[in-house]
Design a protein around this motif. Sequence first.
Motif, PDB file in Angstrom:
ATOM      1  N   UNK A 333       0.794  -1.222  -0.022  1.00  0.00           N
ATOM      2  CA  UNK A 333       0.157  -0.325   0.374  1.00  0.00           C
ATOM      3  C   UNK A 333       0.448   0.749   0.382  1.00  0.00           C
ATOM      4  N   UNK A 334       1.919   1.187   0.774  1.00  0.00           N
ATOM      5  CA  UNK A 334       2.611   2.765   1.174  1.00  0.00           C
ATOM      6  C   UNK A 334       3.367   2.694  -0.115  1.00  0.00           C
ATOM      7  N   UNK A 335       4.569   1.885   0.034  1.00  0.00           N
ATOM      8  CA  UNK A 335       5.072   2.158  -1.413  1.00  0.00           C
ATOM      9  C   UNK A 335       4.700   2.304  -2.874  1.00  0.00           C
ATOM     10  N   UNK A 385       9.805   4.920   3.703  1.00  0.00           N
ATOM     11  CA  UNK A 385      10.097   4.559   4.718  1.00  0.00           C
ATOM     12  C   UNK A 385       9.540   4.133   5.410  1.00  0.00           C
ATOM     13  N   UNK A 386       8.008   4.243   5.943  1.00  0.00           N
ATOM     14  CA  UNK A 386       7.236   3.163   6.751  1.00  0.00           C
ATOM     15  C   UNK A 386       6.958   2.053   5.792  1.00  0.00           C
ATOM     16  N   UNK A 387       7.455   1.737   3.982  1.00  0.00           N
ATOM     17  CA  UNK A 387       6.385   0.733   3.324  1.00  0.00           C
ATOM     18  C   UNK A 387       7.512  -0.207   3.826  1.00  0.00           C
ATOM     19  N   UNK A 388       8.896   0.074   3.414  1.00  0.00           N
ATOM     20  CA  UNK A 388      10.111  -0.488   3.815  1.00  0.00           C
ATOM     21  C   UNK A 388      10.024  -1.685   5.353  1.00  0.00           C
ATOM     22  N   UNK A 389       9.463  -0.536   6.578  1.00  0.00           N
ATOM     23  CA  UNK A 389       9.439  -1.300   7.757  1.00  0.00           C
ATOM     24  C   UNK A 389       8.621  -2.048   7.836  1.00  0.00           C
ATOM     25  N   UNK A 390       7.941  -2.010   7.312  1.00  0.00           N
ATOM     26  CA  UNK A 390       6.995  -2.759   7.099  1.00  0.00           C
ATOM     27  C   UNK A 390       6.434  -4.225   6.536  1.00  0.00           C
ATOM     28  N   UNK A 391       7.316  -3.862   5.615  1.00  0.00           N
ATOM     29  CA  UNK A 391       7.745  -5.021   4.600  1.00  0.00           C
ATOM     30  C   UNK A 391       8.668  -5.599   5.687  1.00  0.00           C
ATOM     31  N   UNK A 392       9.974  -5.855   6.002  1.00  0.00           N
ATOM     32  CA  UNK A 392      10.481  -6.294   7.236  1.00  0.00           C
ATOM     33  C   UNK A 392      10.402  -6.661   8.051  1.00  0.00           C
ATOM     34  N   UNK A 428      12.141  -2.225  -6.371  1.00  0.00           N
ATOM     35  CA  UNK A 428      12.703  -1.036  -6.350  1.00  0.00           C
ATOM     36  C   UNK A 428      13.386  -0.498  -5.044  1.00  0.00           C
ATOM     37  N   UNK A 429      11.584  -0.840  -4.524  1.00  0.00           N
ATOM     38  CA  UNK A 429      11.352  -0.540  -3.321  1.00  0.00           C
ATOM     39  C   UNK A 429      11.702  -1.477  -1.961  1.00  0.00           C
ATOM     40  N   UNK A 430      11.272  -2.402  -2.685  1.00  0.00           N
ATOM     41  CA  UNK A 430      10.813  -3.651  -1.401  1.00  0.00           C
ATOM     42  C   UNK A 430      12.510  -4.612  -1.006  1.00  0.00           C
ATOM     43  N   UNK A 431      13.525  -4.851  -0.734  1.00  0.00           N
ATOM     44  CA  UNK A 431      14.364  -5.695  -1.088  1.00  0.00           C
ATOM     45  C   UNK A 431      13.376  -7.418  -1.489  1.00  0.00           C
TER      46      UNK A 431
END
Length: 562
Positions: A333-335, A385-392, A428-431
Motif C-alpha cells: 500500500x505504502x510503496x 520509509x514506513x513501507x520498508x519497515x512494514x516489509x521487513x 525497487x523499494x521492497x528488497x
Amino acid sequence: MKKSRWTLVLSLVLVLSMFLSACGGGGSNEGNGNAGGDDSGSESAKQELNLTDSAEIPSMDTTQATDTTSFKAMNQVFEGLYRLDKNNEPTLGVAADEPEVEEKDGETVYTFTLREDAKWSDGSQVTAEDFIYAWHKALHPDTLSPYASMFGTAGIKNGNAIVTEGDPLYGKVEELGAKAVDEKTLELTVESKTPYFKSLLTFATFYPQPKGFAEEQGDKYALEADTMLYNGPFVFSEWNHGEGWNYKKNTEYWDADVVSLENISVKVVQDVATAVNLYETGKIDRAGLSSDFVDQFQDREDFSTILEPTMFFLRMNQENEALANKNVRKALFLAYDREGLVNVLLNNGSIAAKYFVPSDFVSGPNGDDFRDHAPDGFHADMGEAEAKEAWAAGLEELGMDSVELEFLTTDSELASKIAEYAKEQYESKLDGLTLTINKQPWKQFLELEDNGEFDISTGGWGPDYPDPMTFLYMFETDGAYNRMAYSSEKYDELVSNAKTETDAAKRWEMMQEAETVLMEEDIAIVPTYQRGLAILQKDYVKNYYVHPFGADASYKWIKIEK
C-alpha cells in the motif's frame, strides 16, 4: 453495478476500460462541450457514428455480464422499466407510467403497467413474464448472476434470502416479490425502501429477456447477433467477435421517433495511437487519449477531460501466504507512488487515491461528501520509509527473505505500462520482492480473476447505483466480486447492518466505518487512482450522454449535425 454502474465508460482512456469489472464510469454529460448539445440543427447529415472500443464484448446475457463493455452495449439494445436520461435521472422505459404504490402489511407494493408499444425486435410484445423469466434466471442457483445481490439491494422481497445458501428460501425463485399479474402488469413487493430504487431498475440485471425466444435458443442465447431479440433503441446488425460490432436503429422500438442515428460502427482497437490516427483521419468520431497524446491535443476545442467516480485498485489475494500477512499488504500500500502514476503515466485528469469510495460521488444526509470523513484517504502521512519497515516486519513474521508474486493484468497497451510501473515501484523499494507480470486478454483476465488464480490483480470499479454501498458490498466475505479471499466479521457486520438501517445518519456512519476497516485496519486492497478521461470528440456529434453510474453512455439521443 449496478449503476449500476460497470463495472464500468470504457476506459481510462478507452483502453483502461479493460480493467473494469463493473460497469461504471461517466461524469459530466458535457464531455467536450458537445456531449450536452441541444436538439436543434440540421437532420440532413448522414446519421452514422463511428467509435472504437478497447475490448471485445464478454457477454450479452443480461444475467451474466459483469463488465463495462457489456453493460454499455446492452444499454443501447435493451431496456428495462426505466433508463437513465441526459441528467442521469431515471426516465420511463418499458414502463408506461410511474407505478401505483400501495402500503400493505409493512411492505410496499409497486404495480407497473407496461407500454402497449413496447416490442421486441421481431415485433412481439414485451411482457411482464419476460421480466419474471430474466429475474428468476438471475437468481436461480444453476444460472446465478454475479449481480444477483442487486435484488436484495433494491429491497425486493426475499431477494437476499433466495441467494443465501442455508436460508430456507435458498433457490426458491418463485418466492421473489415480483409477479406477472397479466401480460402488461408487473407487481413488485419491496421489504425495505431504497431512495435510489428507480435508478437501480435502470441496471442491466433488471432488464427483461424474451422468454420464448431465449428458451428456444437455449445455450446459444445472446452468443451472436441473431441469437438475441432487442427491445432498446438499436439492434446488432453485426457482431464480429474480436473485431467489433455494428448497431442499426431498431424500428420496433417504442420511442424510435427520437432516435436519429441509423447506424453505429464500433471497432475493437487496443492501441491508442491507432485510435488517434483513425480519429484524425476522420474514420472515427470519438477517441480516448493516453498521456502520450494529452499535451499534443489539450489546447484543441475538441479536447476535454472528465473526472469519474470510478476507482482503480490492486486486489491482494490472501490465499497467498505472503499476502495474508498484514505488514506485507501495508508495505505494498505504502510503496506505490500514486502521484507519479497520475501526473506522468496517465496525465488525463485522474487523481491519486488512498481511498475506495470516490470523491464527489454522493453526499450524506447532512450534505457532506462521503470523503469528508477521510478527505486525504488512509495512511496519508506514511510513505516509502514506513513501507520498508512494514516489509521487513512482514518477512520476519513469515520467516522469509524473499517473496515472488504474480501480477495479473490485461493485454492492452496502457495496462502493460501500468503493470510495468507497479513492478518497478515494488521491486525497487521492497528488497527481495519479485513481481512477474501475467498479461491476458480481457475475457481470460476476468475468468482468472473470478477463479482467484492470481496473487495481485488490477481491479477497477465504477458505481452501479448512486450510493457508497455499490463499492462497499464488493468485499463482503465470499462476495461475487471479493475474489481475493478477504474476510472480516467486523466489515461484514457493518455492511450488512448498513443495508437494512433506516436511520440515514446511522447508515452513513456505518458505511464510513466499513471503509475505515477495509482500508486502515485490514489494508485489504491498494487503491491507486480515481479515473479521469481525456477525450477527443468531433463537434458534429451532439447529445453523447455519459453516465456516472450504471452503463457508461447512452446513444439514444445522439445526432450528427454537420
